[in-house]
Design a protein around this motif. Sequence first.
Motif, PDB file in Angstrom:
ATOM      1  N   LYS A  45       0.822  -1.208   0.000  1.00 54.38           N
ATOM      2  CA  LYS A  45       0.000   0.000   0.000  1.00 54.38           C
ATOM      3  C   LYS A  45       0.859   1.263   0.000  1.00 54.38           C
ATOM      4  N   THR A  46       1.923   1.279   0.831  1.00 57.93           N
ATOM      5  CA  THR A  46       2.771   2.476   0.864  1.00 57.93           C
ATOM      6  C   THR A  46       3.538   2.633  -0.440  1.00 57.93           C
ATOM      7  N   VAL A  47       3.932   1.520  -1.050  1.00 57.39           N
ATOM      8  CA  VAL A  47       4.633   1.586  -2.334  1.00 57.39           C
ATOM      9  C   VAL A  47       3.692   2.120  -3.414  1.00 57.39           C
ATOM     10  N   CYS A  48       2.450   1.649  -3.433  1.00 56.29           N
ATOM     11  CA  CYS A  48       1.468   2.124  -4.406  1.00 56.29           C
ATOM     12  C   CYS A  48       1.245   3.626  -4.253  1.00 56.29           C
ATOM     13  N   ARG A  49       1.068   4.083  -3.030  1.00 57.15           N
ATOM     14  CA  ARG A  49       0.854   5.510  -2.797  1.00 57.15           C
ATOM     15  C   ARG A  49       2.067   6.331  -3.250  1.00 57.15           C
ATOM     16  N   SER A  50       3.243   5.832  -2.985  1.00 62.00           N
ATOM     17  CA  SER A  50       4.453   6.534  -3.418  1.00 62.00           C
ATOM     18  C   SER A  50       4.545   6.572  -4.941  1.00 62.00           C
ATOM     19  N   TYR A  51       4.135   5.481  -5.583  1.00 59.48           N
ATOM     20  CA  TYR A  51       4.176   5.413  -7.048  1.00 59.48           C
ATOM     21  C   TYR A  51       3.212   6.418  -7.671  1.00 59.48           C
ATOM     22  N   LEU A  52       2.003   6.505  -7.132  1.00 63.76           N
ATOM     23  CA  LEU A  52       1.023   7.453  -7.653  1.00 63.76           C
ATOM     24  C   LEU A  52       1.534   8.884  -7.527  1.00 63.76           C
ATOM     25  N   ILE A  63       0.172  14.654 -16.089  1.00 59.91           N
ATOM     26  CA  ILE A  63      -0.646  13.475 -15.820  1.00 59.91           C
ATOM     27  C   ILE A  63      -0.768  13.343 -14.307  1.00 59.91           C
ATOM     28  N   ARG A  64      -1.990  13.253 -13.820  1.00 62.92           N
ATOM     29  CA  ARG A  64      -2.220  13.161 -12.385  1.00 62.92           C
ATOM     30  C   ARG A  64      -3.170  12.015 -12.096  1.00 62.92           C
ATOM     31  N   HIS A  65      -2.986  11.397 -10.922  1.00 67.50           N
ATOM     32  CA  HIS A  65      -3.909  10.332 -10.536  1.00 67.50           C
ATOM     33  C   HIS A  65      -5.108  10.935  -9.821  1.00 67.50           C
ATOM     34  N   ARG A  66      -6.239  10.252  -9.932  1.00 69.06           N
ATOM     35  CA  ARG A  66      -7.465  10.728  -9.310  1.00 69.06           C
ATOM     36  C   ARG A  66      -8.298   9.534  -8.865  1.00 69.06           C
ATOM     37  N   GLU A  67      -8.837   9.615  -7.663  1.00 67.60           N
ATOM     38  CA  GLU A  67      -9.747   8.593  -7.149  1.00 67.60           C
ATOM     39  C   GLU A  67     -11.146   9.181  -7.103  1.00 67.60           C
ATOM     40  N   TRP A  68     -12.115   8.445  -7.681  1.00 70.81           N
ATOM     41  CA  TRP A  68     -13.464   8.969  -7.737  1.00 70.81           C
ATOM     42  C   TRP A  68     -14.460   7.837  -7.999  1.00 70.81           C
ATOM     43  N   GLU A  69     -15.423   7.693  -7.122  1.00 70.41           N
ATOM     44  CA  GLU A  69     -16.531   6.757  -7.284  1.00 70.41           C
ATOM     45  C   GLU A  69     -16.065   5.340  -7.635  1.00 70.41           C
ATOM     46  N   GLY A  70     -15.180   4.812  -6.822  1.00 74.39           N
ATOM     47  CA  GLY A  70     -14.740   3.428  -6.995  1.00 74.39           C
ATOM     48  C   GLY A  70     -13.680   3.215  -8.046  1.00 74.39           C
ATOM     49  N   GLU A  71     -13.166   4.302  -8.618  1.00 73.86           N
ATOM     50  CA  GLU A  71     -12.140   4.181  -9.645  1.00 73.86           C
ATOM     51  C   GLU A  71     -10.897   4.983  -9.277  1.00 73.86           C
ATOM     52  N   LEU A  72      -9.781   4.545  -9.833  1.00 73.80           N
ATOM     53  CA  LEU A  72      -8.532   5.295  -9.770  1.00 73.80           C
ATOM     54  C   LEU A  72      -8.062   5.470 -11.209  1.00 73.80           C
ATOM     55  N   PRO A  88      -7.816  -0.086  -5.497  1.00 74.32           N
ATOM     56  CA  PRO A  88      -6.882  -1.160  -5.143  1.00 74.32           C
ATOM     57  C   PRO A  88      -7.501  -2.284  -4.332  1.00 74.32           C
ATOM     58  N   ILE A  89      -7.075  -3.486  -4.648  1.00 76.64           N
ATOM     59  CA  ILE A  89      -7.442  -4.678  -3.899  1.00 76.64           C
ATOM     60  C   ILE A  89      -6.166  -5.216  -3.265  1.00 76.64           C
ATOM     61  N   ALA A  90      -6.153  -5.340  -1.948  1.00 73.12           N
ATOM     62  CA  ALA A  90      -4.947  -5.781  -1.237  1.00 73.12           C
ATOM     63  C   ALA A  90      -5.039  -7.267  -0.922  1.00 73.12           C
ATOM     64  N   TYR A  91      -3.917  -7.936  -1.042  1.00 69.21           N
ATOM     65  CA  TYR A  91      -3.812  -9.340  -0.695  1.00 69.21           C
ATOM     66  C   TYR A  91      -2.656  -9.515   0.286  1.00 69.21           C
ATOM     67  N   GLY A  92      -2.887 -10.210   1.354  1.00 69.40           N
ATOM     68  CA  GLY A  92      -1.817 -10.447   2.314  1.00 69.40           C
ATOM     69  C   GLY A  92      -1.637 -11.938   2.554  1.00 69.40           C
TER      70      GLY A  92
END
Length: 201
Positions: A45-52, A63-72, A88-92
């Motif tokens: 999760k922290t890697v994904c956030r850093s990547y975005l 180019i910018r990322h945006r989260e809105w209504e179930g989409e990124l 995102p769907i996380a798997y542990g």
Amino acid sequence: MKPATAHDKPLQQIACQQVLLEDSSVFSVQWTDLPAACAAGVTAKTVCRSYLAAIDRQTWGLIRHREWEGELSFRLMGRYPLLVFELPIAYGSTEHDELCLRIRGGLLVQSDACRRGELLFRVEPLPDGGSRVTLQLSDYCPLLLGSRRPSLFRRWLYRLTQAAIHRLVTVRFLVGLYRELAGADACVRLLRVKVREGRPT
């Protein structure tokens, strides 16, 4: 005091492979190993956030990322959706930590493959206490290739543009992540690896 030389710096190795599979979908993987001293607290999760955040920064906000209504999504100039993902769907597991962004569409995706492909972030523990951070793009069908049977021109066009940009952004992200966490200006070496069979891009 003797100034530091390249031989005094730690070595960061980044493994890389980008290929077109038999069905002309893209498989791209890059990874790097973080030393134990800075691997604590690093999750998918922290890697994904850093990547975005890195996408926003490396493209100077074009180019910018945006989260809105179930989409990124990655949006050009804040308006045009280049790539759209499910949230995102996380798997542990006891072996590794993963977070998956599944492609739902976008201007850079073939219209008949909008529900295909994923961008995966993985963090795996290493025997020495460090962590391996992996970014993997799978089953992606770029619009630039046109179809499952792209022409030579389209393959080269994709290779010299979108494929090259993706590789550059991902490698730069992994370099920056290592330097941020390890606090070191490491020497970087790219390693060509073979994870899947395919045509290099």
